[in-house]
Write a protein that holds these residues in place. Structure first.
Motif, PDB file in Angstrom:
ATOM      1  N   VAL A   1       0.809  -1.226   0.000  1.00  0.00           N
ATOM      2  CA  VAL A   1       0.000   0.000   0.000  1.00  0.00           C
ATOM      3  C   VAL A   1       0.841   1.274   0.000  1.00  0.00           C
ATOM      4  CG1 VAL A   1      -1.966  -1.112   1.113  1.00  0.00           C
ATOM      5  CG2 VAL A   1      -0.194  -0.073   2.538  1.00  0.00           C
ATOM      6  N   CYS A   2       2.138   1.163   0.224  1.00  0.00           N
ATOM      7  CA  CYS A   2       3.017   2.336   0.259  1.00  0.00           C
ATOM      8  C   CYS A   2       3.725   2.509  -1.083  1.00  0.00           C
ATOM      9  CB  CYS A   2       4.054   2.205   1.376  1.00  0.00           C
ATOM     10  SG  CYS A   2       3.357   2.408   3.037  1.00  0.00           S
ATOM     11  N   ASP A   3       4.178   3.736  -1.329  1.00  0.00           N
ATOM     12  CA  ASP A   3       4.817   4.060  -2.597  1.00  0.00           C
ATOM     13  C   ASP A   3       6.337   3.912  -2.564  1.00  0.00           C
ATOM     14  OD1 ASP A   3       2.427   5.162  -4.145  1.00  0.00           O
ATOM     15  OD2 ASP A   3       2.355   6.331  -2.297  1.00  0.00           O
ATOM     16  N   ALA A   4       6.933   3.859  -1.365  1.00  0.00           N
ATOM     17  CA  ALA A   4       8.391   3.789  -1.270  1.00  0.00           C
ATOM     18  C   ALA A   4       8.785   3.362   0.133  1.00  0.00           C
ATOM     19  CB  ALA A   4       9.023   5.137  -1.616  1.00  0.00           C
ATOM     20  N   LEU A   5      10.050   2.963   0.255  1.00  0.00           N
ATOM     21  CA  LEU A   5      10.648   2.609   1.543  1.00  0.00           C
ATOM     22  C   LEU A   5      11.788   3.559   1.842  1.00  0.00           C
ATOM     23  CD1 LEU A   5      11.276   0.587   3.960  1.00  0.00           C
ATOM     24  CD2 LEU A   5      12.861  -0.525   2.358  1.00  0.00           C
ATOM     25  N   LEU A   6      11.796   4.102   3.050  1.00  0.00           N
ATOM     26  CA  LEU A   6      12.926   4.876   3.556  1.00  0.00           C
ATOM     27  C   LEU A   6      13.455   4.131   4.774  1.00  0.00           C
ATOM     28  CD1 LEU A   6      13.032   8.744   4.139  1.00  0.00           C
ATOM     29  CD2 LEU A   6      14.050   7.145   5.762  1.00  0.00           C
ATOM     30  N   ILE A   7      14.698   3.689   4.709  1.00  0.00           N
ATOM     31  CA  ILE A   7      15.307   3.018   5.855  1.00  0.00           C
ATOM     32  C   ILE A   7      16.563   3.784   6.230  1.00  0.00           C
ATOM     33  CG2 ILE A   7      16.276   1.305   4.232  1.00  0.00           C
ATOM     34  CD1 ILE A   7      16.616  -0.574   6.648  1.00  0.00           C
ATOM     35  N   ALA A   8      16.643   4.205   7.478  1.00  0.00           N
ATOM     36  CA  ALA A   8      17.745   5.062   7.911  1.00  0.00           C
ATOM     37  C   ALA A   8      18.166   4.711   9.326  1.00  0.00           C
ATOM     38  CB  ALA A   8      17.330   6.535   7.846  1.00  0.00           C
ATOM     39  N   GLY A   9      19.458   4.843   9.572  1.00  0.00           N
ATOM     40  CA  GLY A   9      19.976   4.656  10.923  1.00  0.00           C
ATOM     41  C   GLY A   9      20.787   3.396  11.078  1.00  0.00           C
ATOM     42  N   SER A  10      21.482   3.325  12.175  1.00  0.00           N
ATOM     43  CA  SER A  10      22.357   2.192  12.450  1.00  0.00           C
ATOM     44  C   SER A  10      21.543   0.974  12.882  1.00  0.00           C
ATOM     45  CB  SER A  10      23.361   2.554  13.552  1.00  0.00           C
ATOM     46  OG  SER A  10      22.678   2.942  14.735  1.00  0.00           O
ATOM     47  N   ARG A  11      22.133  -0.196  12.667  1.00  0.00           N
ATOM     48  CA  ARG A  11      21.525  -1.463  13.087  1.00  0.00           C
ATOM     49  C   ARG A  11      22.068  -1.826  14.469  1.00  0.00           C
ATOM     50  NH1 ARG A  11      24.028  -6.163  13.176  1.00  0.00           N
ATOM     51  NH2 ARG A  11      25.628  -5.355  11.778  1.00  0.00           N
ATOM     52  N   PRO A  12      21.197  -1.959  15.479  1.00  0.00           N
ATOM     53  CA  PRO A  12      21.662  -2.432  16.783  1.00  0.00           C
ATOM     54  C   PRO A  12      22.340  -3.793  16.637  1.00  0.00           C
ATOM     55  CG  PRO A  12      19.435  -1.564  16.958  1.00  0.00           C
ATOM     56  CD  PRO A  12      19.754  -1.622  15.499  1.00  0.00           C
ATOM     57  N   VAL A  13      23.382  -4.012  17.404  1.00  0.00           N
ATOM     58  CA  VAL A  13      24.177  -5.238  17.248  1.00  0.00           C
ATOM     59  C   VAL A  13      23.383  -6.489  17.592  1.00  0.00           C
ATOM     60  CG1 VAL A  13      26.344  -4.037  17.666  1.00  0.00           C
ATOM     61  CG2 VAL A  13      25.090  -5.011  19.602  1.00  0.00           C
ATOM     62  N   THR A  14      22.273  -6.333  18.279  1.00  0.00           N
ATOM     63  CA  THR A  14      21.455  -7.489  18.642  1.00  0.00           C
ATOM     64  C   THR A  14      20.521  -7.928  17.527  1.00  0.00           C
ATOM     65  OG1 THR A  14      19.997  -5.913  19.756  1.00  0.00           O
ATOM     66  CG2 THR A  14      21.561  -7.108  21.129  1.00  0.00           C
TER      67      THR A  14
ATOM     68  N   SER B   1      20.076  -9.238  13.470  1.00  0.00           N
ATOM     69  CA  SER B   1      20.853 -10.022  12.509  1.00  0.00           C
ATOM     70  C   SER B   1      21.622  -9.109  11.562  1.00  0.00           C
ATOM     71  CB  SER B   1      19.927 -10.926  11.682  1.00  0.00           C
ATOM     72  OG  SER B   1      19.284 -11.864  12.503  1.00  0.00           O
ATOM     73  N   LYS B   2      22.817  -9.537  11.191  1.00  0.00           N
ATOM     74  CA  LYS B   2      23.670  -8.720  10.335  1.00  0.00           C
ATOM     75  C   LYS B   2      23.060  -8.479   8.963  1.00  0.00           C
ATOM     76  CE  LYS B   2      28.099  -9.771  12.543  1.00  0.00           C
ATOM     77  NZ  LYS B   2      29.460 -10.310  12.352  1.00  0.00           N
ATOM     78  N   ASN B   3      22.177  -9.358   8.531  1.00  0.00           N
ATOM     79  CA  ASN B   3      21.597  -9.201   7.193  1.00  0.00           C
ATOM     80  C   ASN B   3      20.212  -8.558   7.201  1.00  0.00           C
ATOM     81  OD1 ASN B   3      20.049 -11.258   8.268  1.00  0.00           O
ATOM     82  ND2 ASN B   3      20.125 -12.541   6.425  1.00  0.00           N
ATOM     83  N   ILE B   4      19.804  -7.986   8.345  1.00  0.00           N
ATOM     84  CA  ILE B   4      18.431  -7.491   8.453  1.00  0.00           C
ATOM     85  C   ILE B   4      18.173  -6.318   7.502  1.00  0.00           C
ATOM     86  CG2 ILE B   4      18.917  -5.923  10.390  1.00  0.00           C
ATOM     87  CD1 ILE B   4      15.717  -8.033   9.886  1.00  0.00           C
ATOM     88  N   CYS B   5      19.162  -5.435   7.320  1.00  0.00           N
ATOM     89  CA  CYS B   5      18.965  -4.299   6.403  1.00  0.00           C
ATOM     90  C   CYS B   5      18.792  -4.792   4.973  1.00  0.00           C
ATOM     91  CB  CYS B   5      20.143  -3.333   6.499  1.00  0.00           C
ATOM     92  SG  CYS B   5      20.282  -2.494   8.098  1.00  0.00           S
ATOM     93  N   ALA B   6      19.589  -5.781   4.589  1.00  0.00           N
ATOM     94  CA  ALA B   6      19.475  -6.357   3.247  1.00  0.00           C
ATOM     95  C   ALA B   6      18.115  -7.019   3.064  1.00  0.00           C
ATOM     96  CB  ALA B   6      20.597  -7.365   3.013  1.00  0.00           C
ATOM     97  N   ARG B   7      17.637  -7.728   4.088  1.00  0.00           N
ATOM     98  CA  ARG B   7      16.329  -8.388   4.001  1.00  0.00           C
ATOM     99  C   ARG B   7      15.207  -7.367   3.866  1.00  0.00           C
ATOM    100  NH1 ARG B   7      16.213 -11.845   9.249  1.00  0.00           N
ATOM    101  NH2 ARG B   7      14.088 -12.364   8.535  1.00  0.00           N
TER     102      ARG B   7
END
Length: 307
Positions: A137-150, A152-158
């Motif tokens: 239902v959304c037109d775009a994704l904005l993802i910003a900020g650091s990934r907490p170490v707790t 998964s390392k691949n969460i941003c890619a997923r």
């Protein structure tokens, strides 16, 4: 238009303003406030100020102080938060504003064992499934900020892969290995990072002005996307499929520089989605950043108390 803003590092932000601040002495503040914050959440607030209801912030919230975080979010008419509840605490941050020197100092409680979200497989699945539903239902994704170490390392890619498979544009404002891992899966249409983050991610350092401009252009041509590099008060540099752009920042006397980059993200992605004009997008992004620097609210283009 509606944009999903994913914020893995949600924050309870306390902003404290002093006429002057001296270390080693008692300092009494003139203004003190609390806000629900975090990079993508700040961008969501600005997007909703540009157009009411144009964004939703999806973010993990630690159970231990979730109630307080959500109360802060509910007080903000320019913010809609969809929480993903996890164990642990939402992290806390203090911003110290010294009116005499015009300086902004951030102090972050960042101990992973007690102040970050203790994410588990169930929470990550909940997050990914929620993103999948919003991408319908959304037109775009904005993802910003650091990934907490707790997390998964691949969460941003997923996260980016979900939007990519849905055919939605992505603005990625994160750096380093998380960005490089994402590029192995898909290429965000827009990568927006600051100068230091560009060096850290792509292996350059201490480039001249012309060399930096060329490096951004070369990487954009290689990735077939848009790369935007903000540099504080200096001109913002960008490239689209190898074509270089430069946009001067607005000259203002800042009150609070916190979240100026997040505000830029909001202005840039909104204008780019509407017009596909990168020069207009750079201009609105810089304007939103300048407006944000004039308010004590992190991620806002209107002064506290304005409707």
């Amino acid at each position: 238009m509606k944009i999903l803003c994913v914020c893995l590092s949600s924050t309870i932000q306390r902003t404290i303003k002093f006429d002057s601040f001296t270390t080693g002495q008692i300092n009494r503040s003139q203004i003190w406030r609390e806000d629900a914050s975090g990079k993508a959440l700040n961008a969501a607030r600005v997007l909703n100020q540009l157009e009411e209801g144009s964004s939703v912030a999806l973010c993990p919230v630690g159970n231990s102080n979730a109630e307080h975080f959500m109360v802060l979010a509910s007080r903000d008419n320019d913010l809609y938060v969809h929480p993903i509840y996890v164990e642990g605490n939402t992290r806390e941050c203090w911003t110290l504003l010294d009116a005499k020197t015009g300086s902004t100092t951030e102090v972050i409680s960042d101990a992973a064992e007690d102040l970050h979200h203790l994410a588990g497989a169930e929470a990550e699945l909940d997050l990914i499934e929620s993103i999948r539903e919003y991408m319908a239902v959304c037109d775009a994704l904005l993802i910003a900020g650091s990934r907490p170490v707790t997390w998964s390392k691949n969460i941003c890619a997923r996260i980016c892969e979900v939007a990519h498979k849905a055919g939605k544009p992505i603005l990625a404002d994160f750096r380093g290995e998380d960005l490089l891992d994402t590029l192995k899966v898909c290429t965000p249409q827009i990568i927006k990072i600051n100068e230091d983050e560009f060096y850290q991610t792509f292996g350059n350092s201490s480039l001249s002005e012309n060399e930096l401009e060329q490096a951004i252009s070369k990487k954009s041509e290689e990735l077939h996307n848009i790369i935007v590099v903000t540099r504080g008060a200096k001109d913002t540099l960008a490239a689209e499929n190898g074509k270089s752009y430069r946009c001067p920042t607005e000259k203002v006397t800042p009150l609070n520089t916190t979240a100026c980059g997040d505000s830029f993200d909001a202005g840039f992605i909104r204008e780019y989605l509407l017009s596909k004009n990168i020069e207009a997008a750079l201009s609105l992004g810089n304007h939103c950043g300048a407006l944000n620097s004039q308010t004590i609210v992190p991620g806002s283009i209107k002064k506290a108390g304005e409707n």
